[in-house]
Design a protein around this motif. Sequence first.
Motif, PDB file in Angstrom:
ATOM      1  N   ASN A 142      -5.473   1.165 -13.771  1.00  0.00           N
ATOM      2  CA  ASN A 142      -4.697  -0.414 -13.032  1.00  0.00           C
ATOM      3  C   ASN A 142      -5.498  -0.425 -11.934  1.00  0.00           C
ATOM      4  O   ASN A 142      -5.859   0.687 -11.192  1.00  0.00           O
ATOM      5  N   PHE A 143      -5.940  -1.555 -11.068  1.00  0.00           N
ATOM      6  CA  PHE A 143      -6.239  -2.040  -9.553  1.00  0.00           C
ATOM      7  C   PHE A 143      -4.594  -2.523  -8.725  1.00  0.00           C
ATOM      8  O   PHE A 143      -4.876  -2.907  -8.190  1.00  0.00           O
ATOM      9  N   LEU A 144      -4.139  -1.325  -9.372  1.00  0.00           N
ATOM     10  CA  LEU A 144      -2.864  -1.984  -8.379  1.00  0.00           C
ATOM     11  C   LEU A 144      -3.024  -1.785  -6.614  1.00  0.00           C
ATOM     12  O   LEU A 144      -2.456  -1.897  -6.080  1.00  0.00           O
ATOM     13  N   HIS A 145      -3.936  -0.704  -6.231  1.00  0.00           N
ATOM     14  CA  HIS A 145      -4.129   0.249  -4.675  1.00  0.00           C
ATOM     15  C   HIS A 145      -5.311  -0.701  -4.501  1.00  0.00           C
ATOM     16  O   HIS A 145      -5.245  -0.512  -3.360  1.00  0.00           O
ATOM     17  N   LEU A 146      -5.920  -1.498  -5.436  1.00  0.00           N
ATOM     18  CA  LEU A 146      -6.683  -1.917  -4.512  1.00  0.00           C
ATOM     19  C   LEU A 146      -6.764  -3.911  -4.376  1.00  0.00           C
ATOM     20  O   LEU A 146      -7.412  -4.600  -4.860  1.00  0.00           O
ATOM     21  N   THR A 147      -5.516  -4.143  -3.961  1.00  0.00           N
ATOM     22  CA  THR A 147      -4.706  -5.337  -4.257  1.00  0.00           C
ATOM     23  C   THR A 147      -5.722  -6.062  -2.534  1.00  0.00           C
ATOM     24  O   THR A 147      -6.061  -4.686  -1.255  1.00  0.00           O
ATOM     25  N   PRO A 148      -5.031  -6.933  -2.089  1.00  0.00           N
ATOM     26  CA  PRO A 148      -5.979  -7.965  -0.748  1.00  0.00           C
ATOM     27  C   PRO A 148      -5.240  -7.563   0.244  1.00  0.00           C
ATOM     28  O   PRO A 148      -5.590  -7.095   1.418  1.00  0.00           O
ATOM     29  N   ALA A 149      -3.927  -6.903   0.262  1.00  0.00           N
ATOM     30  CA  ALA A 149      -2.657  -6.616   1.782  1.00  0.00           C
ATOM     31  C   ALA A 149      -3.795  -4.891   1.724  1.00  0.00           C
ATOM     32  O   ALA A 149      -4.071  -4.724   2.687  1.00  0.00           O
ATOM     33  N   ALA A 150      -3.712  -4.032   0.717  1.00  0.00           N
ATOM     34  CA  ALA A 150      -4.417  -2.964   0.738  1.00  0.00           C
ATOM     35  C   ALA A 150      -5.816  -3.058   1.377  1.00  0.00           C
ATOM     36  O   ALA A 150      -5.960  -1.868   2.153  1.00  0.00           O
ATOM     37  N   ILE A 151      -7.207  -3.885   0.981  1.00  0.00           N
ATOM     38  CA  ILE A 151      -8.397  -3.799   1.096  1.00  0.00           C
ATOM     39  C   ILE A 151      -7.758  -4.363   3.222  1.00  0.00           C
ATOM     40  O   ILE A 151      -9.425  -3.991   3.192  1.00  0.00           O
TER      41      ILE A 151
ATOM     42  N   PRO B 122       0.438  -1.225  -0.159  1.00  0.00           N
ATOM     43  CA  PRO B 122      -0.177   0.215   0.134  1.00  0.00           C
ATOM     44  C   PRO B 122       1.725   0.669   0.021  1.00  0.00           C
ATOM     45  O   PRO B 122       0.009   2.263  -0.760  1.00  0.00           O
ATOM     46  N   THR B 123       1.963   1.121   0.249  1.00  0.00           N
ATOM     47  CA  THR B 123       2.577   2.405   0.326  1.00  0.00           C
ATOM     48  C   THR B 123       3.539   2.773  -0.845  1.00  0.00           C
ATOM     49  O   THR B 123       4.029   4.015  -1.925  1.00  0.00           O
ATOM     50  N   VAL B 124       3.719   1.582  -1.609  1.00  0.00           N
ATOM     51  CA  VAL B 124       4.246   1.510  -3.178  1.00  0.00           C
ATOM     52  C   VAL B 124       2.686   2.241  -4.274  1.00  0.00           C
ATOM     53  O   VAL B 124       3.299   3.790  -5.056  1.00  0.00           O
ATOM     54  N   CYS B 125       1.494   1.592  -4.192  1.00  0.00           N
ATOM     55  CA  CYS B 125       0.485   2.161  -4.901  1.00  0.00           C
ATOM     56  C   CYS B 125      -0.739   2.419  -3.339  1.00  0.00           C
ATOM     57  O   CYS B 125      -1.690   2.130  -3.610  1.00  0.00           O
ATOM     58  N   PRO B 126      -0.851   3.645  -2.991  1.00  0.00           N
ATOM     59  CA  PRO B 126      -1.562   4.021  -1.977  1.00  0.00           C
ATOM     60  C   PRO B 126      -2.903   4.279  -3.228  1.00  0.00           C
ATOM     61  O   PRO B 126      -3.582   4.153  -2.448  1.00  0.00           O
ATOM     62  N   VAL B 127      -2.572   4.606  -3.625  1.00  0.00           N
ATOM     63  CA  VAL B 127      -4.274   5.765  -4.278  1.00  0.00           C
ATOM     64  C   VAL B 127      -3.731   5.235  -5.892  1.00  0.00           C
ATOM     65  O   VAL B 127      -2.501   4.500  -6.632  1.00  0.00           O
ATOM     66  N   ALA B 128      -5.079   5.471  -6.738  1.00  0.00           N
ATOM     67  CA  ALA B 128      -4.857   5.273  -7.912  1.00  0.00           C
ATOM     68  C   ALA B 128      -4.081   6.309  -8.864  1.00  0.00           C
ATOM     69  O   ALA B 128      -4.402   7.101  -9.231  1.00  0.00           O
ATOM     70  N   ILE B 129      -2.882   5.052  -9.826  1.00  0.00           N
ATOM     71  CA  ILE B 129      -2.344   6.463 -10.347  1.00  0.00           C
ATOM     72  C   ILE B 129      -1.399   5.408 -11.312  1.00  0.00           C
ATOM     73  O   ILE B 129      -2.179   4.574 -11.674  1.00  0.00           O
ATOM     74  N   PRO B 130      -1.411   6.273 -12.206  1.00  0.00           N
ATOM     75  CA  PRO B 130      -0.546   5.701 -13.462  1.00  0.00           C
ATOM     76  C   PRO B 130       0.266   4.332 -13.450  1.00  0.00           C
ATOM     77  O   PRO B 130       0.957   5.006 -12.481  1.00  0.00           O
ATOM     78  N   PHE B 131      -0.323   3.512 -14.946  1.00  0.00           N
ATOM     79  CA  PHE B 131       1.423   2.177 -14.031  1.00  0.00           C
ATOM     80  C   PHE B 131       2.883   3.248 -14.336  1.00  0.00           C
ATOM     81  O   PHE B 131       3.126   3.778 -15.081  1.00  0.00           O
ATOM     82  N   ARG B 132       3.471   2.619 -13.277  1.00  0.00           N
ATOM     83  CA  ARG B 132       4.740   2.997 -13.425  1.00  0.00           C
ATOM     84  C   ARG B 132       5.703   1.930 -13.435  1.00  0.00           C
ATOM     85  O   ARG B 132       6.542   0.552 -12.224  1.00  0.00           O
TER      86      ARG B 132
END
Length: 334
Positions: free
Chosen positions: A121-130, A78-88
């Motif tokens: 993308n939905f990288l900010h909505l992973t199981p760990a972030a949820i 969650p610290t890498v992708c805390p919110v919806a951001i473009p792919f990096r």
Amino acid sequence: MATHRSKALLILARIHFAGLGLQGSVSRVTYATSASANPSGRQGFPKRGRKDSYGTARKFRKEAEPRAVKMPVDQDWPTVCPVAIPFRATAIPLPVRMGYPVKGDVSPEKKGNLELVKIPNFLHLTPAAIKKHCEALKPFCTQWPSALDTDAKCDQLFPIKVESRDYVFAGPSVRTPKACVIHLRVKLSSLNLDEHARKKMVKLVGERYCQDTDVLTIKTDSCPLRQQNHDYAMYLLTVLYHESWKTEAWEAQKTVADMEEYGWENSPSQKNILETLVRMKVAGQGDGEEVREQLLGRTEVQRYKDSVTRLKNEGPSESSLLQYKEAVKKILSL
């Protein structure tokens, strides 16, 4: 030191030509204005080479490794992708590929891939972030009531179910018209309806009632806001309930042909089967009413009643005709 100056050139040229016996001269004046170039050549532009203007060698910084390579296995995602951001590509440690393969090769890799940047993308909505979000919201939630431990109790105490949907919309506006649609569902068996009110309710709602599940579905989407559609659906349910309990004067004049479904009581089929059984002398001793109740309570008569009711209400089909055939054979002992 070079000096900048502007130079205006005036070129006068006299062109003499002769052709086809035409003698004469034509004068043309041409004006040309240009900025004089720097004698030194490239003043104002950075010099190319390995040395700067002072003659010292320039040091090039070595390109660092991307973050995805140095990221540990137990990284807090969650610290890498805390919110919806473009792919990096430098921060996502996944071998993602996307794009059209060129000349039978595989799709382009993630580095410098614009196709991965275009799509959400939905990288900010992973199981760990949820899970982390749920833990943060848990202090603000109340405990589930212990009395509602089964679905049957929930349906009994809360018969009306309202369904709405939220959409993740990638566009210039976060609003979408589908989010205001309301579906209200309720079982008719949970409403306080008698036989007359139930039949009238089914007649009023039409195709919105499912006979197999006994569920009435009301869909509202005419209002711009979700709350307005919710209030409108509750209003429709209230009006339908009260209208079903009303008995109009013309309802007393209904005949058998006007009935919504086939009724076994006092029907010609009931009278015919009773007369047939009396002639067969299958009833015991007693007066007329006792004999009638005795005959109607027999198992084969109940099966015949169910088969006739199904055949009249659902229409002829292979299974209904087979059920009617077996019921008749059982009554006649064939």
